[in-house]
Design a protein around this motif. Structure first.
Motif, PDB file in Angstrom:
ATOM      1  N   LYS A   1     -36.908  52.754 -25.356  1.00 32.21           N
ATOM      2  CA  LYS A   1     -37.119  52.939 -23.931  1.00 32.21           C
ATOM      3  C   LYS A   1     -37.106  54.420 -23.578  1.00 32.21           C
ATOM      4  CE  LYS A   1     -35.638  51.276 -19.413  1.00 32.21           C
ATOM      5  NZ  LYS A   1     -34.661  50.446 -18.656  1.00 32.21           N
ATOM      6  N   LEU A   2     -38.163  54.855 -22.922  1.00 36.56           N
ATOM      7  CA  LEU A   2     -38.304  56.271 -22.593  1.00 36.56           C
ATOM      8  C   LEU A   2     -39.187  56.402 -21.355  1.00 36.56           C
ATOM      9  CD1 LEU A   2     -37.630  59.151 -23.706  1.00 36.56           C
ATOM     10  CD2 LEU A   2     -39.836  59.085 -24.863  1.00 36.56           C
ATOM     11  N   SER A   3     -38.790  57.252 -20.412  1.00 36.25           N
ATOM     12  CA  SER A   3     -39.565  57.421 -19.179  1.00 36.25           C
ATOM     13  C   SER A   3     -40.419  58.681 -19.249  1.00 36.25           C
ATOM     14  CB  SER A   3     -38.631  57.510 -17.965  1.00 36.25           C
ATOM     15  OG  SER A   3     -37.924  58.746 -17.979  1.00 36.25           O
ATOM     16  N   ALA A   4     -41.453  58.719 -18.398  1.00 33.41           N
ATOM     17  CA  ALA A   4     -42.320  59.898 -18.318  1.00 33.41           C
ATOM     18  C   ALA A   4     -41.520  61.123 -17.878  1.00 33.41           C
ATOM     19  CB  ALA A   4     -43.470  59.631 -17.348  1.00 33.41           C
ATOM     20  N   GLY A   5     -40.565  60.902 -16.979  1.00 32.84           N
ATOM     21  CA  GLY A   5     -39.738  62.009 -16.496  1.00 32.84           C
ATOM     22  C   GLY A   5     -38.915  62.634 -17.605  1.00 32.84           C
ATOM     23  N   GLU A   6     -38.361  61.793 -18.493  1.00 31.46           N
ATOM     24  CA  GLU A   6     -37.572  62.310 -19.617  1.00 31.46           C
ATOM     25  C   GLU A   6     -38.447  63.143 -20.551  1.00 31.46           C
ATOM     26  OE1 GLU A   6     -34.378  59.453 -21.313  1.00 31.46           O
ATOM     27  OE2 GLU A   6     -35.919  58.156 -20.433  1.00 31.46           O
ATOM     28  N   ILE A   7     -39.644  62.648 -20.799  1.00 29.52           N
ATOM     29  CA  ILE A   7     -40.561  63.369 -21.691  1.00 29.52           C
ATOM     30  C   ILE A   7     -40.902  64.731 -21.107  1.00 29.52           C
ATOM     31  CG2 ILE A   7     -42.891  63.372 -22.667  1.00 29.52           C
ATOM     32  CD1 ILE A   7     -42.679  60.281 -22.745  1.00 29.52           C
ATOM     33  N   LYS A   8     -41.248  64.756 -19.827  1.00 29.47           N
ATOM     34  CA  LYS A   8     -41.637  66.020 -19.191  1.00 29.47           C
ATOM     35  C   LYS A   8     -40.483  67.015 -19.217  1.00 29.47           C
ATOM     36  CE  LYS A   8     -44.165  67.801 -15.248  1.00 29.47           C
ATOM     37  NZ  LYS A   8     -45.010  67.452 -14.091  1.00 29.47           N
ATOM     38  N   SER A   9     -39.284  66.526 -18.945  1.00 31.39           N
ATOM     39  CA  SER A   9     -38.116  67.404 -18.935  1.00 31.39           C
ATOM     40  C   SER A   9     -37.871  68.018 -20.308  1.00 31.39           C
ATOM     41  CB  SER A   9     -36.881  66.611 -18.477  1.00 31.39           C
ATOM     42  OG  SER A   9     -35.721  67.410 -18.569  1.00 31.39           O
ATOM     43  N   LYS A  10     -37.998  67.201 -21.369  1.00 39.53           N
ATOM     44  CA  LYS A  10     -37.690  67.679 -22.712  1.00 39.53           C
ATOM     45  C   LYS A  10     -38.752  68.639 -23.243  1.00 39.53           C
ATOM     46  CE  LYS A  10     -34.880  63.706 -24.096  1.00 39.53           C
ATOM     47  NZ  LYS A  10     -33.643  64.485 -24.304  1.00 39.53           N
ATOM     48  N   ILE A  11     -40.031  68.341 -22.997  1.00 39.27           N
ATOM     49  CA  ILE A  11     -41.065  69.241 -23.543  1.00 39.27           C
ATOM     50  C   ILE A  11     -41.175  70.525 -22.729  1.00 39.27           C
ATOM     51  CG2 ILE A  11     -42.383  67.366 -24.597  1.00 39.27           C
ATOM     52  CD1 ILE A  11     -44.403  67.611 -22.306  1.00 39.27           C
ATOM     53  N   SER A  12     -40.634  70.519 -21.504  1.00 40.27           N
ATOM     54  CA  SER A  12     -40.599  71.766 -20.717  1.00 40.27           C
ATOM     55  C   SER A  12     -39.682  72.798 -21.365  1.00 40.27           C
ATOM     56  CB  SER A  12     -40.127  71.477 -19.290  1.00 40.27           C
ATOM     57  OG  SER A  12     -41.066  70.678 -18.604  1.00 40.27           O
ATOM     58  N   GLU A  13     -38.813  72.333 -22.262  1.00 42.19           N
ATOM     59  CA  GLU A  13     -37.943  73.250 -23.005  1.00 42.19           C
ATOM     60  C   GLU A  13     -38.642  73.814 -24.245  1.00 42.19           C
ATOM     61  OE1 GLU A  13     -34.510  70.990 -23.953  1.00 42.19           O
ATOM     62  OE2 GLU A  13     -33.951  70.605 -21.857  1.00 42.19           O
ATOM     63  N   LEU A  14     -39.837  73.284 -24.543  1.00 47.95           N
ATOM     64  CA  LEU A  14     -40.549  73.681 -25.758  1.00 47.95           C
ATOM     65  C   LEU A  14     -41.875  74.387 -25.485  1.00 47.95           C
ATOM     66  CD1 LEU A  14     -40.088  70.326 -27.724  1.00 47.95           C
ATOM     67  CD2 LEU A  14     -38.683  72.385 -27.921  1.00 47.95           C
ATOM     68  N   LEU A  15     -42.515  74.049 -24.359  1.00 49.71           N
ATOM     69  CA  LEU A  15     -43.877  74.517 -24.101  1.00 49.71           C
ATOM     70  C   LEU A  15     -43.947  75.343 -22.824  1.00 49.71           C
ATOM     71  CD1 LEU A  15     -45.777  71.161 -24.799  1.00 49.71           C
ATOM     72  CD2 LEU A  15     -45.614  73.118 -26.345  1.00 49.71           C
ATOM     73  N   PRO A  16     -44.898  76.295 -22.741  1.00 53.02           N
ATOM     74  CA  PRO A  16     -45.093  77.045 -21.492  1.00 53.02           C
ATOM     75  C   PRO A  16     -45.652  76.137 -20.408  1.00 53.02           C
ATOM     76  CG  PRO A  16     -46.817  77.591 -23.066  1.00 53.02           C
ATOM     77  CD  PRO A  16     -45.821  76.747 -23.806  1.00 53.02           C
ATOM     78  N   HIS A  17     -45.559  76.575 -19.174  1.00 56.23           N
ATOM     79  CA  HIS A  17     -45.897  75.721 -18.027  1.00 56.23           C
ATOM     80  C   HIS A  17     -47.325  75.201 -18.083  1.00 56.23           C
ATOM     81  CE1 HIS A  17     -48.466  78.672 -15.874  1.00 56.23           C
ATOM     82  NE2 HIS A  17     -47.716  79.554 -16.503  1.00 56.23           N
ATOM     83  N   TYR A  18     -48.270  76.021 -18.570  1.00 60.19           N
ATOM     84  CA  TYR A  18     -49.679  75.623 -18.528  1.00 60.19           C
ATOM     85  C   TYR A  18     -50.019  74.565 -19.577  1.00 60.19           C
ATOM     86  CZ  TYR A  18     -50.098  79.067 -22.344  1.00 60.19           C
ATOM     87  OH  TYR A  18     -49.951  79.772 -23.509  1.00 60.19           O
ATOM     88  N   MET A  19     -49.057  74.251 -20.473  1.00 69.81           N
ATOM     89  CA  MET A  19     -49.290  73.218 -21.482  1.00 69.81           C
ATOM     90  C   MET A  19     -48.549  71.928 -21.177  1.00 69.81           C
ATOM     91  SD  MET A  19     -49.250  75.577 -24.936  1.00 69.81           S
ATOM     92  CE  MET A  19     -49.644  74.226 -26.029  1.00 69.81           C
ATOM     93  N   ILE A  20     -47.834  71.874 -20.061  1.00 72.64           N
ATOM     94  CA  ILE A  20     -47.141  70.646 -19.664  1.00 72.64           C
ATOM     95  C   ILE A  20     -48.154  69.693 -19.043  1.00 72.64           C
ATOM     96  CG2 ILE A  20     -45.288  69.647 -18.287  1.00 72.64           C
ATOM     97  CD1 ILE A  20     -44.360  71.566 -20.476  1.00 72.64           C
ATOM     98  N   PRO A  21     -48.327  68.469 -19.573  1.00 69.81           N
ATOM     99  CA  PRO A  21     -49.323  67.536 -19.023  1.00 69.81           C
ATOM    100  C   PRO A  21     -49.081  67.249 -17.544  1.00 69.81           C
ATOM    101  CG  PRO A  21     -48.553  66.777 -21.151  1.00 69.81           C
ATOM    102  CD  PRO A  21     -47.666  67.926 -20.774  1.00 69.81           C
ATOM    103  N   ASP A  22     -50.172  67.158 -16.794  1.00 66.70           N
ATOM    104  CA  ASP A  22     -50.084  66.807 -15.368  1.00 66.70           C
ATOM    105  C   ASP A  22     -49.736  65.329 -15.202  1.00 66.70           C
ATOM    106  OD1 ASP A  22     -51.269  69.413 -14.135  1.00 66.70           O
ATOM    107  OD2 ASP A  22     -52.683  68.842 -15.698  1.00 66.70           O
ATOM    108  N   LYS A  23     -50.172  64.504 -16.146  1.00 67.48           N
ATOM    109  CA  LYS A  23     -49.875  63.072 -16.136  1.00 67.48           C
ATOM    110  C   LYS A  23     -49.258  62.687 -17.479  1.00 67.48           C
ATOM    111  CE  LYS A  23     -53.102  60.231 -15.087  1.00 67.48           C
ATOM    112  NZ  LYS A  23     -54.452  59.601 -15.079  1.00 67.48           N
ATOM    113  N   ILE A  24     -48.219  61.881 -17.427  1.00 60.11           N
ATOM    114  CA  ILE A  24     -47.651  61.329 -18.660  1.00 60.11           C
ATOM    115  C   ILE A  24     -47.626  59.811 -18.516  1.00 60.11           C
ATOM    116  CG2 ILE A  24     -45.622  61.183 -20.147  1.00 60.11           C
ATOM    117  CD1 ILE A  24     -44.947  64.036 -19.380  1.00 60.11           C
ATOM    118  N   ASN A  25     -48.347  59.120 -19.387  1.00 62.30           N
ATOM    119  CA  ASN A  25     -48.483  57.672 -19.315  1.00 62.30           C
ATOM    120  C   ASN A  25     -47.810  57.025 -20.519  1.00 62.30           C
ATOM    121  OD1 ASN A  25     -50.660  57.387 -17.025  1.00 62.30           O
ATOM    122  ND2 ASN A  25     -51.374  59.013 -18.387  1.00 62.30           N
ATOM    123  N   ILE A  26     -46.970  56.036 -20.256  1.00 65.43           N
ATOM    124  CA  ILE A  26     -46.310  55.288 -21.330  1.00 65.43           C
ATOM    125  C   ILE A  26     -47.193  54.094 -21.688  1.00 65.43           C
ATOM    126  CG2 ILE A  26     -44.229  54.063 -22.036  1.00 65.43           C
ATOM    127  CD1 ILE A  26     -43.824  57.036 -21.446  1.00 65.43           C
TER     128      ILE A  26
END
Length: 681
Positions: free
Chosen positions: A633-658
């Motif tokens: 079980k994993l939410s789009a919000g959790e994914i966005k939060s975690k990859i924001s610690e790894l990637l610059p802002h312009y590489m963060i997906p605008d949409k995350i679909n499970i």
């Protein structure tokens, strides 16, 4: 064979050992070429259309062939099965339209040259089968685009059949090749610091920089950069070390760049707002031992690297002399620019000093009367800043530094008006926005350059109609070739355009369109874009494998960069960009490798796999979308939060679909259309 070739034709000559050409008689030779012509010609027609051969078999020794376009109904598709190529033989020729309407006629001769005067839609192929070797000679009218397609096809097919092509062809008219050699800039063999000193001698009392209502002269810029270079020397860095910059837009930003170059080193622009893990990787990878920064920087003590505080630099008065590092040459590195990497880690482009000098000295892409005045608006870690800063500074012009954290149209207009800024570079997205707004910024500028993404036909047409007194140029070029490689001045909109050309090479640049075997393809034929000249980067830092894959010598040992971009040269000699060979994306001016985003998502503990797409049907609503299949079980919000610690802002997906699964088509490949209908955002 006859050697009579008129001035409007070129000759393609190819020889193979007779034993390799297994055709014992006239009929079997004809069948060989009938099958050859059936081999996927659609690639050479610059479209996805299906092209089939049409034949007339003449017992007198000449065969006539026309290429027929299935999608445009040149023949009756209700009678012929699309896949049934072998049915299209000489026996069925009467079912086709008249050969006079064929887009291409092939005169197929054996044993001798026919001596025909070729018309625009005619090609002649002569075959002479001797005891030792078989000689093919193809003659094509130089104005004949279908003939040029045939030349490229014929060459590729013979290689496909495994025949040796080492002595493949001779072109009588070399202008038919997809090569654009840019003129020499005539730059002297100096480094950037030496060239800047020449500018100071000539324009010492003139304004070089403007920031926040204040001006800095060339002499002052020289003095402050001398003082800082002397301070850098105190750290006893090895020659050509990499010194990092973490400085907001200001006088100190450009003073620091000059000082680093004067001291014999290269600068690395950093964005301290990047995720800490990414910054740490970049600093470690570059081997940074010194950072130039200000008191509000987050990097002062973050990584235990020595730093120089620039907060009080401008409080110093008086002249300061400094001896520029004499070991620096045009081949020495000037700066390091980290871009998105396919391996999941950013890769570092080492831009040499001749790249910057070639971009700025005696160039042909910027047409301004009097001094150049640019607005430095791009982040200095973005390669457009190379043009914004160094073009005016190395030509006695003025660099006006944008003084806000975010870009506001009103503030840009105020600075352009107040300081008579006459030239600017915009990303295509920003250019489109200004056109949609009818912004008076574009009316105020003498010359507008835009690029970084494919140009929009709609916006270019609107711009040429509304901003008639402003020169507008479409610019193309990767970071690896120092920002700009080609330019196309849009004097007026051409209704026949399907794409806005990216034009001809700027000075100090060579452009090539090559096939997969590194042969130059004819004009009008799709190939991969390669860039050569003095502005090609030194390679990728600490990445020999990737450097060797992208930078190498071809065509008489000329060093080139392999762009991965597809294109063709039209018959006016302009380059047309046709997209990517791989999954790389250009979005809002940033270069993004989908693999780097997918690797970041897949590294999360609960993720099974992911896929990145670009969605949206126009320039305004294009966005990055991530489709993620979790193993728990994993939410789009959790994914966005975690990859924001790894990637610059312009590489963060605008949409995350499970999603629960990834749909595939009948060929076993990912079905993008079905994928877009899955998942919860």
């Amino acid at each position: 064979m006859s050697e009579n070739i008129n001035k409007d034709t070129y000759k393609l000559e190819f020889k193979v050992e007779t034993g390799d050409f297994e055709c014992e008689n006239y009929k079997s030779q004809f069948d060989f070429f009938r099958k050859a012509l059936s081999y996927n010609l659609s690639f050479y027609s610059y479209s996805d259309e299906v092209v089939f051969p049409y034949f007339i078999f003449d017992k007198g020794g000449v065969s006539l062939c026309g290429l027929f376009n299935y999608n445009k109904g040149f023949f009756d598709d209700s009678f012929y099965n699309v896949g049934d190529i072998d049915r299209l033989t000489s026996d069925s020729s009467n079912n086709f339209h008249s050969p006079d309407n064929c887009p291409l006629k092939l005169y197929f001769c054996f044993g001798s040259h026919s001596g025909l005067n070729l018309n625009d839609n005619e090609v002649e192929l002569s075959v002479d089968v001797g005891e030792v070797e078989t000689v093919f000679i193809l003659r094509v009218n130089s104005r004949n685009q279908p003939g040029l397609h045939f030349k490229s096809f014929f060459k590729s097919y013979l290689k496909f059949c495994g025949l040796n092509t080492s002595s493949f062809f001779k072109e009588v008219d070399s202008t038919l090749s997809s090569v654009i050699n840019g003129e020499d800039t005539g730059c002297s063999f100096k480094n950037i610091a030496e060239c800047f000193s020449d500018v100071v001698d000539k324009y010492g009392s003139c304004t070089a920089l403007i920031y926040n209502g204040k001006a800095l002269s060339y002499k002052e810029l020289d003095n402050y950069s001398n003082l800082l270079a002397d301070n850098i020397d105190l750290f006893n860095l090895d020659n050509n070390s990499i010194v990092a910059l973490d400085i907001p837009k200001s006088f100190e930003e450009i003073i620091a760049m000059l000082a680093i170059l004067k001291s014999g080193n290269a600068y690395l622009p950093l964005d301290s707002k990047m995720p800490v893990e990414r910054l740490k990787y970049i600093l470690d990878d570059a081997g940074v031992e010194l950072i130039l920064t200000k008191k509000d920087s987050q990097l002062r003590n973050e990584f235990g690297i020595k730093y120089i505080d620039l907060d009080n630099l401008l409080c110093t008065d008086g002249s300061f002399e400094y001896s520029i590092d004499s070991e620096q040459s045009p081949c020495s590195p000037s700066y390091i620019n980290y871009t998105s990497g396919t391996s999941g880690k950013p890769k570092a482009v080492v831009v040499n000093q001749s790249g910057v000098l070639g971009l700025t000295q005696n160039q042909n892409y910027l047409n301004i009367k009097g001094k150049v005045k640019t607005l430095h608006i791009a982040p200095y870690s973005f390669d457009a800043a190379t043009f914004e800063i160094w073009y005016p500074i190395l030509n006695g012009g003025v660099c006006v530094i944008y003084d806000k954290q975010r870009i506001y149209e009103k503030r840009v207009y105020e600075l352009v008006s107040e300081h008579s800024v006459n030239s600017m570079f915009f990303t295509a997205t920003m250019f489109n926005f200004l056109v949609d707004q009818g912004s008076e910024i574009l009316n105020k500028l003498d010359h507008v350059l835009f690029g970084g993404e494919e140009a929009s036909l709609y916006h270019v047409k609107r711009a040429t109609l509304k901003f008639v007194d402003t020169k507008i140029t479409n610019i193309y070029g990767p970071t690896e070739c120092t920002t700009f490689s080609s330019h196309f001045l849009i004097s007026e909109f051409d209704k026949s355009w399907k794409k806005i050309p990216i034009g001809k090479a700027i000075k100090d640049t060579d452009l090539y369109i090559l096939d997969k075997d590194f042969n130059v393809v004819p004009k009008g034929v799709i190939g991969e874009i390669y860039i050569g000249g003095n502005r090609v980067a030194n390679g990728y830092l600490n990445n020999l494998k990737k450097s060797n894959e992208s930078f190498f010598n071809i065509l008489d040992e000329r060093r080139v960069y392999r762009t991965g971009d597809l294109g063709l040269m039209d018959f006016s000699g302009n380059l047309i960009f046709l997209g990517r060979k791989d999954d790389q994306i250009k979005l809002r001016g940033f270069r993004i490798e989908k693999g780097e985003i997918e690797n970041a998502i897949n590294s999360l503990e609960k993720v099974d796999s992911s896929h990145i797409t670009v969605e949206g049907d126009n320039y305004e609503n294009r966005l990055l979308a991530a489709y993620v299949k979790p193993n728990n079980k994993l939410s789009a919000g959790e994914i966005k939060s975690k990859i924001s610690e790894l990637l610059p802002h312009y590489m963060i997906p605008d949409k995350i679909n499970i999603v629960d699964f990834f749909p595939v088509n009948k060929n076993g490949k990912l079905d993008i259309k079905k994928l877009s209908m899955l998942g919860d955002n």
